[in-house]
Design a protein around this motif. Structure first.
Motif, PDB file in Angstrom:
ATOM      1  N   LEU A  43      72.719  70.394   7.502  1.00 36.25           N
ATOM      2  CA  LEU A  43      73.692  70.398   8.599  1.00 36.25           C
ATOM      3  C   LEU A  43      74.603  69.187   8.516  1.00 36.25           C
ATOM      4  O   LEU A  43      75.808  69.279   8.761  1.00 36.25           O
ATOM      5  CB  LEU A  43      72.960  70.394   9.942  1.00 36.25           C
ATOM      6  CG  LEU A  43      72.399  71.733  10.363  1.00 36.25           C
ATOM      7  CD1 LEU A  43      71.480  71.553  11.539  1.00 36.25           C
ATOM      8  CD2 LEU A  43      73.519  72.689  10.711  1.00 36.25           C
ATOM      9  N   VAL A  44      74.028  68.054   8.156  1.00 35.27           N
ATOM     10  CA  VAL A  44      74.842  66.848   8.050  1.00 35.27           C
ATOM     11  C   VAL A  44      75.887  67.012   6.957  1.00 35.27           C
ATOM     12  O   VAL A  44      77.045  66.640   7.114  1.00 35.27           O
ATOM     13  CB  VAL A  44      73.935  65.626   7.778  1.00 35.27           C
ATOM     14  CG1 VAL A  44      74.745  64.461   7.278  1.00 35.27           C
ATOM     15  CG2 VAL A  44      73.189  65.232   9.026  1.00 35.27           C
ATOM     16  N   ASP A  45      75.475  67.607   5.828  1.00 37.99           N
ATOM     17  CA  ASP A  45      76.448  67.799   4.746  1.00 37.99           C
ATOM     18  C   ASP A  45      77.524  68.780   5.139  1.00 37.99           C
ATOM     19  O   ASP A  45      78.685  68.627   4.770  1.00 37.99           O
ATOM     20  CB  ASP A  45      75.732  68.314   3.489  1.00 37.99           C
ATOM     21  CG  ASP A  45      74.887  67.233   2.849  1.00 37.99           C
ATOM     22  OD1 ASP A  45      73.855  67.567   2.246  1.00 37.99           O
ATOM     23  OD2 ASP A  45      75.271  66.049   2.968  1.00 37.99           O
ATOM     24  N   TRP A  96      78.727  69.382   8.138  1.00 35.76           N
ATOM     25  CA  TRP A  96      79.569  69.041   9.274  1.00 35.76           C
ATOM     26  C   TRP A  96      80.852  68.361   8.824  1.00 35.76           C
ATOM     27  O   TRP A  96      80.833  67.384   8.093  1.00 35.76           O
ATOM     28  CB  TRP A  96      78.798  68.110  10.211  1.00 35.76           C
ATOM     29  CG  TRP A  96      79.574  67.665  11.391  1.00 35.76           C
ATOM     30  CD1 TRP A  96      79.991  68.434  12.413  1.00 35.76           C
ATOM     31  CD2 TRP A  96      80.020  66.348  11.658  1.00 35.76           C
ATOM     32  NE1 TRP A  96      80.666  67.676  13.323  1.00 35.76           N
ATOM     33  CE2 TRP A  96      80.699  66.386  12.877  1.00 35.76           C
ATOM     34  CE3 TRP A  96      79.914  65.130  10.990  1.00 35.76           C
ATOM     35  CZ2 TRP A  96      81.277  65.269  13.443  1.00 35.76           C
ATOM     36  CZ3 TRP A  96      80.483  64.013  11.553  1.00 35.76           C
ATOM     37  CH2 TRP A  96      81.166  64.084  12.770  1.00 35.76           C
ATOM     38  N   PRO A 123      84.213  66.641  10.477  1.00 37.40           N
ATOM     39  CA  PRO A 123      84.858  66.305  11.747  1.00 37.40           C
ATOM     40  C   PRO A 123      86.345  66.600  11.718  1.00 37.40           C
ATOM     41  O   PRO A 123      86.946  66.728  10.662  1.00 37.40           O
ATOM     42  CB  PRO A 123      84.620  64.801  11.849  1.00 37.40           C
ATOM     43  CG  PRO A 123      84.496  64.345  10.451  1.00 37.40           C
ATOM     44  CD  PRO A 123      83.889  65.457   9.683  1.00 37.40           C
ATOM     45  N   GLU A 124      86.921  66.667  12.898  1.00 33.99           N
ATOM     46  CA  GLU A 124      88.375  66.762  12.987  1.00 33.99           C
ATOM     47  C   GLU A 124      88.974  65.439  12.539  1.00 33.99           C
ATOM     48  O   GLU A 124      88.303  64.412  12.614  1.00 33.99           O
ATOM     49  CB  GLU A 124      88.772  66.974  14.453  1.00 33.99           C
ATOM     50  CG  GLU A 124      88.690  68.377  14.917  1.00 33.99           C
ATOM     51  CD  GLU A 124      89.142  68.448  16.372  1.00 33.99           C
ATOM     52  OE1 GLU A 124      88.870  69.486  16.967  1.00 33.99           O
ATOM     53  OE2 GLU A 124      89.730  67.484  16.892  1.00 33.99           O
ATOM     54  N   ILE A 147      68.153  69.372   8.520  1.00 35.65           N
ATOM     55  CA  ILE A 147      69.056  68.377   9.088  1.00 35.65           C
ATOM     56  C   ILE A 147      70.015  67.874   8.019  1.00 35.65           C
ATOM     57  O   ILE A 147      71.212  67.716   8.250  1.00 35.65           O
ATOM     58  CB  ILE A 147      68.262  67.211   9.708  1.00 35.65           C
ATOM     59  CG1 ILE A 147      67.433  67.711  10.884  1.00 35.65           C
ATOM     60  CG2 ILE A 147      69.187  66.121  10.174  1.00 35.65           C
ATOM     61  CD1 ILE A 147      66.654  66.637  11.580  1.00 35.65           C
ATOM     62  N   ASP A 148      69.488  67.623   6.820  1.00 38.61           N
ATOM     63  CA  ASP A 148      70.367  67.163   5.735  1.00 38.61           C
ATOM     64  C   ASP A 148      71.459  68.165   5.457  1.00 38.61           C
ATOM     65  O   ASP A 148      72.630  67.807   5.273  1.00 38.61           O
ATOM     66  CB  ASP A 148      69.555  66.939   4.453  1.00 38.61           C
ATOM     67  CG  ASP A 148      68.852  65.605   4.482  1.00 38.61           C
ATOM     68  OD1 ASP A 148      67.792  65.472   3.858  1.00 38.61           O
ATOM     69  OD2 ASP A 148      69.368  64.688   5.161  1.00 38.61           O
TER      70      ASP A 148
END
Lengths: 579, 302
Positions: free
Chosen positions: B89-91, B93, B95-96, B86-87
């Motif tokens: 994936l969070v790093d 990601w 955003p637009e 999860i960490d």
């Protein structure tokens, strides 16, 4: 410690100094409301040693500096307001909860019985709830059960008409009902009552005074209204100047002004997010935010009120899982919170949310409808209160109804954001521009708060201080009397829990008998068992007004037996602190 | 006289203790016992009604089928991930941007937006320094010319001195002024109905009223040319919506007939949904007027 004790925790033992006040109740000259009394004062609870030392340090510096810094010291002393917050319902005797549930049960049973027998015996009264000539009923009888049977009983406590200015005192038009609140008749009398109900935090609801003069002058120069939308022919120099001023006030690059506060949220959130984006909002957000979120078409997820663990968990789960079913990454995540929740009187935990924002990269939308102008040592809202740079918040939204005595709302943010919204937001393209007198009022009051008005340079700061003093005093005294209050210290909104559905109208009517106007709220604005009365403190209330109100509220509290914490405050706070 | 023996088989004698064949005998006894209980149950519930037994057997069959049926989860197709994943994936990601960059066309539109100086009326003055001549105003909604009326301005000044500017509260909580109530009465009398309710902004009025009465499960038949507030309100109300061609009464009739046929087809058991026709008196986008007489006739017929 429980929420009810919050109001007493930060407020160290102090005593008030009687100042010379002018006719508005405002202090003449620089105010110095906070002066530490000796630490063995018995009137208030004494905090843990660290807090006391910190306050002593700040008071040493404060005795030299003027009032604003002391107010700041008092606010910044409070630890992160939502550190550990057990549910307020834990400290309520279960007898109260059980009787509240039973009361509601009884009311609902009676409502159904009356409907049933009414349809049998008086079918002509229920005509609009029935199908006729192939037309379905406009409101089904089940949906309107609440409105007809339960809300109808206490309808005289709501929608009370007034006349004149809704300032510290307001003129109520008296009305009576001869048919159980179905219709009202005006007796023709006008009663002047103390106003603890209007959102008049800084006392700018005035028909005389420097702001009103400026409004009149602006109307003479600019006419009454623009009669057009922003995008067509509604932009005027006055509007552009006011927008710049709002941006300066809040601390951002640009701002956009909308003519209605509700519509500011409902029409601008769809411009920011769309399908494929995620909105994470607090569970107790205002209806306008929920409307805007639904209109946008984005996915909505909710986190527990002011609970940062819940928010973080929701964020981690959402980012790692992606969009539902396709697991594609989200386009944007927008976290929507309010600066000051008006039904609870609590602030959001902005420092924690900003930390989360740096870690997870979402966009932050803060609705400062109640907190702008009322919080912070310079009145700049919740960012000022927590000493956070406004650039850390992506979208700052607020309204002018509450602290500025006007109407409408604004959105403030970076120049790129506002330029985009000017072209793509429904409010800019389809909704009317704000009318001239309202704009002028906003402009005049904001200038006064910022201290840019040369003739009245000190008045703005005086009003801010007076509001801070009034709010803390009122909340402290209520908690001392043993009432169960909610909210953080310094909040100008003080809710007091009533619970039972019978006490809700009783409180309102008793207050009216004693010439005090209050607002009572129950379901659906609040959870069903926590009916409450919500006091809105204003800078235009004098000390005498507040004392008068407190005396009568105490009497009513004894009459209605709502002093749940009487005699228990000291033990519970101390035992909880020792843990 | 011996009591009549029931038709069950006589109980088998329990084997002597200590026998190595005890266990087998025990199971044998248990199986025998339950078998006999089953037979006894069937015989007692039979009660000369074969259908009853048939029904009970069907029910048992259904329970067995349901338990053994293949199940699938609708809502949760969540993948379980470890904290470290999860960490990461969070790093990862990104955003637009919150708002996209403006296109060339949009930037020009913003620059060319006019700014008015002074009062709005039939003639306006622009704020740009070069054009200080008053221009004829064909852009504002000023149908009856009230913007130039001095009486209205004077009345506004009087009201300011009596009531201040803001109402400091929603209408439910001491925000209802006597002027509000008077205006509501006058609007109602002007239109010809009994009561009226006021909103602060026109967009919000539509957005509040339509979802208030038309909810999920209701039916809206709307003109294709309605303006954006109505469209948004219909989206917010979550009702089923049918669009008819702009001001085309024949199309409207066809749709109304279809809707009624569908409702009758569903049977009389269902609650009758509310049906609304939504149109504008004078269309904001096209300037047409709706043929109201024909519309009302259709409404009564269907």
């Amino acid at each position: 410690m429980g929420k009810g004790q919050r109001a007493t925790q930060v407020y160290k033992s102090t005593e008030f100094i009687e100042h010379a006040r002018d006719s508005d109740g405002l202090i003449n000259g620089p105010a110095d409301p906070f002066k530490l009394a000796p630490s063995n004062s018995s009137s208030l609870l004494v905090d843990s040693e660290k807090a006391l030392k910190a306050s002593k340090l700040s008071s040493a510096s404060a005795s030299v500096e003027p009032a604003p810094t002391t107010a700041a010291a008092a606010t910044s002393n409070s630890p992160s307001p939502q550190a550990e917050r057990p549910s307020e319902l834990e400290s309520v005797p279960s007898f109260i909860l059980v009787t509240t549930y039973l009361s509601f049960l009884m009311l609902i049973v009676f409502a159904h019985l009356r409907d049933f027998f009414g349809k049998l015996l008086h079918p002509e009264e229920y005509v609009q709830l029935r199908e006729q000539n192939g037309y379905a009923p406009m409101v089904s009888d089940f949906e309107s059960l609440w409105t007809r049977r339960l809300y109808g009983r206490i309808r005289d406590c709501f929608n009370r008409p007034i006349t004149g200015v809704a300032g510290g005192h307001v003129n109520l038009l008296e009305r009576v009902s001869h048919d159980a609140n179905a219709t009202f008749e005006f007796t023709g009398r006008v009663r002047n009552v103390l106003n603890l109900a209007s959102y008049n935090y800084l006392g700018f609801a005035q028909s005389e005074g420097p702001c009103a003069d400026k409004v009149e002058q602006a109307m003479r120069e600019n006419g009454v209204t623009q009669a057009s939308t922003r995008a067509e022919a509604g932009t005027t120099r006055l509007l552009a100047e006011t927008e710049d001023m709002v941006a300066r006030f809040v601390g951002t690059e640009a701002s956009l002004i909308v003519s209605m506060g509700y519509a500011t949220n409902a029409l601008n959130i769809p411009a920011l997010v769309s399908r494929g984006c995620l909105i994470i909002s607090d569970e107790l957000n205002h209806n306008s935010l929920v409307s805007g979120a639904r209109l946008s078409g984005a996915t909505i997820r909710v986190f527990k009120h002011n609970n940062m663990q819940s928010l973080e968990e929701q964020l981690r789960r959402s980012i790692s899982q992606g969009q539902p079913r396709t697991h594609r990454p989200w386009k944007k995540i927008l976290v929507v919170v309010e600066g000051l929740y008006s039904m609870e009187g609590e602030f959001c935990d902005l420092p924690a949310i900003v930390r989360l924002r740096r870690r997870y990269g979402f966009y932050l939308f803060v609705d400062e409808a109640h907190s702008i102008g009322a919080l912070g040592k310079r009145g700049r809202g919740v960012c000022d209160h927590f000493n956070i740079d406004p650039h850390d918040v992506d979208v700052l939204m607020g309204t002018f109804t509450k602290s500025f005595g006007a109407a409408g709302g604004y959105i403030a943010g970076s120049k790129a954001l506002i330029n985009y919204l000017r072209l793509h937001s429904h409010s800019a393209v389809y909704a009317e521009a704000m009318s001239v007198p309202v704009l002028a009022q906003v402009s005049a009051s904001m200038r006064m708060i910022m201290g840019e008005d040369r003739e009245h340079a000190l008045e703005g700061q005086q009003r801010l201080d007076q509001l801070a003093v009034n709010a803390r005093y009122f909340a402290r005294r209520l908690a001392e009397m043993g009432f169960m209050t909610l909210g953080d210290s310094g909040s100008p909104v003080v809710p007091l829990l009533l619970f039972s559905p019978a006490k809700i109208p009783a409180f309102s009517r008793e207050c009216l008998k004693r010439k005090i106007a209050v607002v009572v709220v129950s379901y659906p604005a609040t959870p069903i068992i926590t009916g409450r009365v919500r006091f809105c403190i204003s800078a235009s209330h004098t000390r005498e007004d507040l004392d008068y109100a407190l005396e009568h509220i105490s009497e009513i509290g004894d009459l209605l037996m709502i002093k749940f914490h009487q005699g228990k405050t000291i033990e519970t706070t101390e035992t909880k602190k020792l843990e | 006289m011996d009591p009549p023996l029931d038709t069950l088989a006589p109980p088998t004698p329990s084997p002597p203790a200590g026998d190595p064949a005890t266990e087998r005998g025990f199971f044998h006894t248990a199986w025998d016992f339950s078998f006999r209980m089953g037979i006894r149950y069937i015989k007692s519930s039979y009660k000369d009604d074969p259908f009853r037994t048939f029904l009970e057997l069907c029910l048992i069959g259904f329970i067995i089928w349901y338990i053994t049926k293949q199940k699938y989860n609708i809502g949760t197709n969540e993948i379980t991930l470890s904290d470290k994943e999860i960490d990461e994936l969070v790093d990862d990601w990104k955003p637009e941007p919150l708002v996209p960059d403006l296109t060339e066309f949009e930037r020009e539109t913003l620059e060319k937006a006019i700014m008015i100086e002074g009062p709005n009326g039939t003639k306006v003055r622009l704020a740009s320094a070069t054009n200080s001549k008053p221009l004829l105003n064909f852009a504002s909604y000023n149908f009856l010319g009230f913007l130039d009326n001095p009486d209205i301005e004077n009345h506004a000044h009087e009201t300011l001195r009596k009531y201040g500017v803001g109402s400091c509260g929603p209408p439910g909580f001491y925000g209802t002024l006597d002027v509000h109530m008077e205006l509501e009465k006058q609007v109602a009398a002007f239109i010809g109905h009994s009561t009226a309710i006021l909103y602060s902004q026109a967009f919000a009025a539509t957005l509040s009223v339509i979802p208030c009465f038309s909810k999920r499960g209701d039916i809206i038949v709307a003109d294709e040319g309605v303006n954006l507030p109505i469209q948004q309100a219909i989206v917010l109300s979550r009702s089923k919506v049918y669009w008819y061609k702009h001001n085309d009464m024949a199309d409207l009739e066809r749709i109304l007939k279809d809707v009624n046929k569908q409702l009758h087809g569903r049977g009389a058991k269902n609650v009758l949904p509310r049906k609304f026709i939504i149109t504008e008196g004078l269309f904001q986008n096209t300037g047409d007027i709706t043929p109201l007489k024909d519309l009302v006739e259709l409404k009564h017929r269907y």
